[in-house]
Write a protein that holds these residues in place. Structure first.
Motif, mmCIF file in Angstrom:
data_model
loop_
_atom_site.group_PDB
_atom_site.id
_atom_site.type_symbol
_atom_site.label_atom_id
_atom_site.label_comp_id
_atom_site.label_asym_id
_atom_site.label_seq_id
_atom_site.Cartn_x
_atom_site.Cartn_y
_atom_site.Cartn_z
ATOM 1 N N CYS A 242 34.442 37.633 33.374
ATOM 2 C CA CYS A 242 34.941 36.954 34.437
ATOM 3 C C CYS A 242 35.089 37.376 35.863
ATOM 4 O O CYS A 242 34.237 36.700 37.040
ATOM 5 N N MET A 243 35.086 38.418 36.438
ATOM 6 C CA MET A 243 34.853 38.946 37.985
ATOM 7 C C MET A 243 33.947 38.667 38.570
ATOM 8 O O MET A 243 33.684 38.433 39.802
ATOM 9 N N THR A 244 32.872 38.854 37.414
ATOM 10 C CA THR A 244 31.151 39.124 38.086
ATOM 11 C C THR A 244 30.926 36.773 38.036
ATOM 12 O O THR A 244 30.444 37.094 38.740
ATOM 13 N N ARG A 245 30.787 36.969 37.178
ATOM 14 C CA ARG A 245 31.072 35.471 37.344
ATOM 15 C C ARG A 245 31.875 34.031 38.369
ATOM 16 O O ARG A 245 31.067 33.333 38.836
ATOM 17 N N TYR A 246 33.433 34.359 38.182
ATOM 18 C CA TYR A 246 33.683 33.597 38.906
ATOM 19 C C TYR A 246 33.631 33.994 40.235
ATOM 20 O O TYR A 246 34.790 33.572 40.999
ATOM 21 N N THR B 101 34.587 38.666 47.534
ATOM 22 C CA THR B 101 36.001 38.175 47.105
ATOM 23 C C THR B 101 36.522 39.047 46.125
ATOM 24 O O THR B 101 38.247 39.216 45.647
ATOM 25 N N ARG B 102 35.785 39.783 44.904
ATOM 26 C CA ARG B 102 36.230 41.134 44.410
ATOM 27 C C ARG B 102 36.791 42.184 45.211
ATOM 28 O O ARG B 102 38.137 42.135 44.679
ATOM 29 N N ARG B 103 36.098 42.022 46.540
ATOM 30 C CA ARG B 103 36.869 43.833 47.068
ATOM 31 C C ARG B 103 38.164 43.414 47.731
ATOM 32 O O ARG B 103 39.034 43.458 47.744
ATOM 33 N N GLU B 104 38.212 42.041 48.107
ATOM 34 C CA GLU B 104 39.633 41.439 48.164
ATOM 35 C C GLU B 104 40.479 41.343 47.411
ATOM 36 O O GLU B 104 41.941 42.314 48.048
ATOM 37 N N SER B 105 40.378 40.845 46.129
ATOM 38 C CA SER B 105 41.259 40.383 45.351
ATOM 39 C C SER B 105 41.748 42.088 44.313
ATOM 40 O O SER B 105 42.924 42.564 44.776
ATOM 41 N N CYS B 106 40.310 43.436 44.298
ATOM 42 C CA CYS B 106 40.969 44.204 44.086
ATOM 43 C C CYS B 106 42.174 45.041 45.804
ATOM 44 O O CYS B 106 43.062 45.876 45.658
#
Length: 135
Positions: free
Chosen positions: A114-118, A123-128
Motif C-alpha cells: 500500500c505505501m509504495t502503490r499509493y 509522501t512516505r517520508r512525510e507520513s513517517c
C-alpha cells in the motif's frame, strides 16, 4: 467557534496538547461553499486564524480527488494561505471523499505494498515524519 475559544484554551494547557484541523475542502471559495454552505469558506479561514492566534497547532483538512495533481492543488492552497496571511508552513492533510452518510464506497484492500502503490518516496517520508512527531 469564537464562543468556545475559552473552553478550548483550557485544553491547550493539558499534558497532551490539543492540535486542531479545520476543514477547507477546496481552495476555491465557491466550490467549498457549495458543499459546506454559503459563507463557510471565509468562516473557516477566520476560525483558523483565531485558533492559530490563540496558540493552537492547526492544520487544514482538504478533499482529495482521484487523479489530482497534488502539487497543483497544494500550490492553490498555499496561495490562499498567503492571501489570508497564515503561516507558510501550515500543514495540509488530504482526505478522500468518504461518501454520503449510509453509503459504502469501494475501498482498496490493505496490502503489503500500500505505501509504495499509493505514496511516492516523498509522501512516505512525510507520513513517517508526521507519525514520529505525533508519537
Amino acid at each position: 467557534m469564537p464562543k468556545r475559544l475559552a473552553k478550548l484554551a483550557e485544553l491547550r494547557a493539558r499534558p497532551h496538547a490539543l492540535a486542531l484541523r479545520v476543514s477547507i475542502d477546496y481552495p476555491q471559495r465557491a466550490r467549498h461553499d457549495a458543499g459546506r454552505g454559503e459563507g463557510n469558506f471565509l468562516k473557516a479561514w477566520a476560525a483558523l486564524a483565531l485558533l492559530h492566534g490563540a496558540g493552537f497547532r492547526v492544520s487544514i483538512a482538504r478533499q482529495m480527488e482521484p487523479g489530482e495533481n497534488r502539487t497543483a492543488v497544494e500550490d492553490a492552497y498555499r496561495a490562499v494561505i498567503h492571501a489570508h496571511a497564515h503561516a507558510a508552513d501550515l500543514n495540509i492533510v488530504a482526505f478522500p471523499d468518504f461518501g454520503a452518510p449510509g453509503t459504502q464506497a469501494p475501498v482498496p484492500p490493505v496490502t503489503e505494498n500500500c505505501m509504495t502503490r499509493y505514496h511516492s518516496e516523498a509522501t512516505r517520508r512525510e507520513s513517517c515524519a508526521r507519525t514520529a512527531r505525533w508519537w
